[in-house]
Design a protein around this motif. Structure first.
Motif, PDB file in Angstrom:
ATOM      1  N   ALA A   1      68.057  63.854  -4.584  1.00 50.67           N
ATOM      2  CA  ALA A   1      66.804  64.514  -4.242  1.00 50.67           C
ATOM      3  C   ALA A   1      65.735  64.122  -5.253  1.00 50.67           C
ATOM      4  O   ALA A   1      66.005  63.468  -6.258  1.00 50.67           O
ATOM      5  N   GLY A   2      64.511  64.547  -4.970  1.00 55.16           N
ATOM      6  CA  GLY A   2      63.390  64.185  -5.827  1.00 55.16           C
ATOM      7  C   GLY A   2      62.712  62.928  -5.335  1.00 55.16           C
ATOM      8  O   GLY A   2      63.102  62.323  -4.328  1.00 55.16           O
ATOM      9  N   VAL A   3      61.685  62.499  -6.055  1.00 52.26           N
ATOM     10  CA  VAL A   3      60.923  61.304  -5.694  1.00 52.26           C
ATOM     11  C   VAL A   3      60.646  60.480  -6.940  1.00 52.26           C
ATOM     12  O   VAL A   3      60.605  60.992  -8.062  1.00 52.26           O
TER      13      VAL A   3
ATOM     14  N   GLN B   1      68.297  63.041 -18.162  1.00 46.73           N
ATOM     15  CA  GLN B   1      67.634  61.831 -17.688  1.00 46.73           C
ATOM     16  C   GLN B   1      67.718  61.765 -16.170  1.00 46.73           C
ATOM     17  O   GLN B   1      68.714  62.197 -15.577  1.00 46.73           O
ATOM     18  N   PRO B   2      66.687  61.224 -15.507  1.00 45.70           N
ATOM     19  CA  PRO B   2      66.756  61.090 -14.042  1.00 45.70           C
ATOM     20  C   PRO B   2      67.803  60.066 -13.633  1.00 45.70           C
ATOM     21  O   PRO B   2      68.176  59.181 -14.407  1.00 45.70           O
TER      22      PRO B   2
ATOM     23  N   ALA C   1      65.441  68.778   5.574  1.00 48.61           N
ATOM     24  CA  ALA C   1      64.788  69.148   4.319  1.00 48.61           C
ATOM     25  C   ALA C   1      63.292  69.183   4.572  1.00 48.61           C
ATOM     26  O   ALA C   1      62.725  68.274   5.176  1.00 48.61           O
ATOM     27  N   ALA C   2      62.639  70.247   4.118  1.00 50.82           N
ATOM     28  CA  ALA C   2      61.207  70.421   4.347  1.00 50.82           C
ATOM     29  C   ALA C   2      60.533  70.821   3.043  1.00 50.82           C
ATOM     30  O   ALA C   2      61.162  70.950   2.003  1.00 50.82           O
ATOM     31  N   ASP C   3      59.224  71.022   3.116  1.00 45.85           N
ATOM     32  CA  ASP C   3      58.434  71.455   1.956  1.00 45.85           C
ATOM     33  C   ASP C   3      58.641  70.529   0.765  1.00 45.85           C
ATOM     34  O   ASP C   3      58.961  70.965  -0.342  1.00 45.85           O
ATOM     35  N   GLY C   4      58.475  69.227   1.001  1.00 44.87           N
ATOM     36  CA  GLY C   4      58.628  68.276  -0.090  1.00 44.87           C
ATOM     37  C   GLY C   4      60.056  68.081  -0.527  1.00 44.87           C
ATOM     38  O   GLY C   4      60.320  67.580  -1.623  1.00 44.87           O
TER      39      GLY C   4
END
Length: 382
Positions: free
Chosen positions: A34-36, A61-62, A323-326
């Protein structure tokens, strides 16, 4: 692998490979990145409660975009990371209060490594390493002493479909030298003993996409019906009947890929509902099909659908994650198989009377297959 263990996508060579959203074999948990951008993290979904919910599992860390995830039946998430080029490390992630716990498991040296779909036992996790002439299978979670090689198979392999409920028999799509691709069964308890599984013709490329252990239903992609053009077909594990390639699963302007099979249809493969991802220039949507039917139903995907992911309930309800709302909210949309349309009742007309004195002519009655009967062209008179 039962009703959708992993989200999939078809590539140019016809193989089906993971694309990021993975569901456990018991349909209780799922995991994805998840994430961007530069803020990617592992996320676990709980699917078997009153309402689905997501738990983020971030670390200091990402994660890299090519990190691979496999959820386990106890709620932990296996993550595989590539480090230093050819080294792949494995850890188990789990929520610990406000933070994320991490249990390192070890590493494997390999150029090309892919995590296999979740094992049916829910405890073990496996990885496939493809070399120039051989493919090795590694147990990377669930063992006693870290990653352990459990099988070595001659040839280059792809895919990965479980054929039983114990995690012993694994189907792989194998290519020897420059020959055709053939699905084979690999026995992990016998060091990778290989048994032929699919060979429709000697020259055809025959890949196994999905298998349902309850019914024995197999979903296959092969170019046997038309060399150079792969078709989606179905068969039954252990059956002597030929593989069938329904015309309704062939779309000229779209790719059709199965991603979930209805469980619980014991020894009744014809009644299993199959969920299909349909990809075209206009986007992606959902198909529903059953081997006993001659048509595929097409439905719009819900907004935010995690394309290509979903699971069936034994009662025949298809549950699609979204998945919604970003990407911060998650849920499941239930789709039921649309009812069959009411049958059309045709008026039976009496034959016209024969003119007097005209001898009767013998008439040969030949049965017409129902799908070929010109019902639409008949007009009622009167």
């Amino acid at each position: 692998m039962t009703a959708c263990a992993i989200e999939t996508a078809a590539e140019d060579d016809g193989a089906v490979r993971p694309t990021g959203f993975t569901i456990t074999a018991n349909r209780a948990y799922a995991a994805r990145l998840a994430g961007v951008g530069d803020t990617l993290y592992a996320e676990r979904w709980t699917l078997d409660g009153p309402e689905p919910y997501a738990v983020p599992l971030p670390l200091d860390q990402p994660e890299d975009p090519d990190a691979q995830l496999v959820p386990l039946a106890d709620g932990r998430v296996l993550i595989g990371r590539r480090v230093d080029g050819h080294r792949h490390t494995f850890s188990l992630l789990y929520p610990t209060g406000p933070g994320t716990g991490e249990l390192p498991l070890g590493s494997v040296e390999a150029v090309h490594l892919t995590l296999l779909p979740p094992s049916p036992d829910g405890i073990c996790a496996y990885a496939m390493c493809v070399g120039a002439d051989t493919t090795t299978i590694w147990l990377v979670a669930g063992g006693a002493f870290g990653p352990e090689q459990v099988a070595e198979v001659e040839g280059r392999c792809a895919g990965g479909v479980w054929l039983d409920r114990t995690g012993r028999m694994l189907a792989l799509d194998r290519q020897l030298d420059d020959g055709p691709v053939k699905a084979v069964a690999v026995d992990l308890e016998r060091g990778g003993e290989v048994t032929p599984l699919l060979q429709i013709t000697e020259e055809s490329n025959d890949r196994l996409l999905m298998a349902d252990p309850d019914s024995g239903l197999l979903l296959i992609r092969s170019d046997a019906p038309s060399p150079g053009h792969e078709r989606l077909g179905w068969g039954v594990l252990g059956s002597l009947l030929p593989v069938r390639f329904p015309e309704c699963l062939r779309l000229d302007d779209a790719a059709v890929t199965p991603f979930a099979v209805q469980p619980g249809q014991v020894l009744m493969p014809e009644t299993c509902s199959v969920a299909l991802r349909i990809d075209a220039a206009a986007g992606s949507w959902v198909g529903m099909w059953c081997p006993s039917e001659r048509r595929m139903r097409q439905l719009a995907a819900p907004p935010g659908w995690v394309a290509g992911a979903g699971l069936w309930t034994p009662e025949g309800v298809l549950r699609l994650p979204y998945a919604a709302d970003g990407g911060t909210a998650c849920g499941l949309v239930d789709l039921e198989v649309p009812p069959e349309p009411e049958p059309v009742v045709l008026e039976v007309l009496a034959p016209p009377e024969r003119p007097p004195g005209r001898p009767s002519e013998p008439r040969i009655c030949r049965p017409v297959p129902l799908q070929q009967a010109p019902l639409a062209d008949r007009k009622a008179a009167g």
